[in-house]
Design a protein around this motif. Structure first.
Motif, PDB file in Angstrom:
ATOM      1  N   THR A  75     -30.630   0.940  20.966  1.00 58.40           N
ATOM      2  CA  THR A  75     -29.647   1.189  22.015  1.00 58.40           C
ATOM      3  C   THR A  75     -29.078   2.604  22.006  1.00 58.40           C
ATOM      4  O   THR A  75     -28.495   3.034  22.994  1.00 58.40           O
ATOM      5  N   GLY A  76     -29.196   3.297  20.869  1.00 51.25           N
ATOM      6  CA  GLY A  76     -28.571   4.608  20.762  1.00 51.25           C
ATOM      7  C   GLY A  76     -27.079   4.503  20.501  1.00 51.25           C
ATOM      8  O   GLY A  76     -26.352   5.495  20.576  1.00 51.25           O
ATOM      9  N   MET A  77     -26.633   3.311  20.182  1.00 54.85           N
ATOM     10  CA  MET A  77     -25.225   3.055  19.922  1.00 54.85           C
ATOM     11  C   MET A  77     -24.806   3.745  18.629  1.00 54.85           C
ATOM     12  O   MET A  77     -25.588   3.869  17.692  1.00 54.85           O
ATOM     13  N   ARG A  78     -23.577   4.208  18.598  1.00 53.70           N
ATOM     14  CA  ARG A  78     -23.032   4.794  17.379  1.00 53.70           C
ATOM     15  C   ARG A  78     -22.527   3.677  16.460  1.00 53.70           C
ATOM     16  O   ARG A  78     -22.243   2.576  16.915  1.00 53.70           O
ATOM     17  N   PHE A  79     -22.429   3.985  15.166  1.00 56.71           N
ATOM     18  CA  PHE A  79     -22.049   2.975  14.193  1.00 56.71           C
ATOM     19  C   PHE A  79     -20.681   2.367  14.530  1.00 56.71           C
ATOM     20  O   PHE A  79     -20.482   1.161  14.456  1.00 56.71           O
ATOM     21  N   GLY A  80     -19.723   3.201  14.897  1.00 48.17           N
ATOM     22  CA  GLY A  80     -18.379   2.722  15.235  1.00 48.17           C
ATOM     23  C   GLY A  80     -18.391   1.773  16.425  1.00 48.17           C
ATOM     24  O   GLY A  80     -17.622   0.820  16.480  1.00 48.17           O
ATOM     25  N   GLU A  81     -19.265   2.029  17.384  1.00 41.91           N
ATOM     26  CA  GLU A  81     -19.383   1.140  18.537  1.00 41.91           C
ATOM     27  C   GLU A  81     -19.939  -0.216  18.110  1.00 41.91           C
ATOM     28  O   GLU A  81     -19.484  -1.248  18.582  1.00 41.91           O
ATOM     29  N   ALA A  82     -20.906  -0.205  17.214  1.00 37.76           N
ATOM     30  CA  ALA A  82     -21.481  -1.455  16.728  1.00 37.76           C
ATOM     31  C   ALA A  82     -20.452  -2.249  15.915  1.00 37.76           C
ATOM     32  O   ALA A  82     -20.416  -3.479  15.984  1.00 37.76           O
TER      33      ALA A  82
END
Length: 56
Positions: free
Chosen positions: A45-52
């Motif tokens: 997804t290209g999501m950042r760790f904090g978003e996950a």
């Protein structure tokens, strides 16, 4: 007093080959399945760790 400025960091995303190699190593490891799923989610997804971390 003015707020300090954020330093700009250069982003160097992994190539497709590097990501594939990481996933191969991850699958071969004895890490818990939840970590394998998390890193797959971040890569796909290209999501950042904090978003996950905010996901429920």
């Amino acid at each position: 007093m003015p707020a300090p400025k954020d330093e700009e960091r250069e982003v160097n995303p992994w190539t497709e080959e590097e990501a594939a190699q990481f996933l191969e190593c991850l699958e071969a490891s004895r890490e818990r399945k939840v970590y394998k799923v998390l890193f797959r989610l971040l890569l796909v997804t290209g999501m950042r760790f904090g978003e996950a971390q905010a996901l429920r």
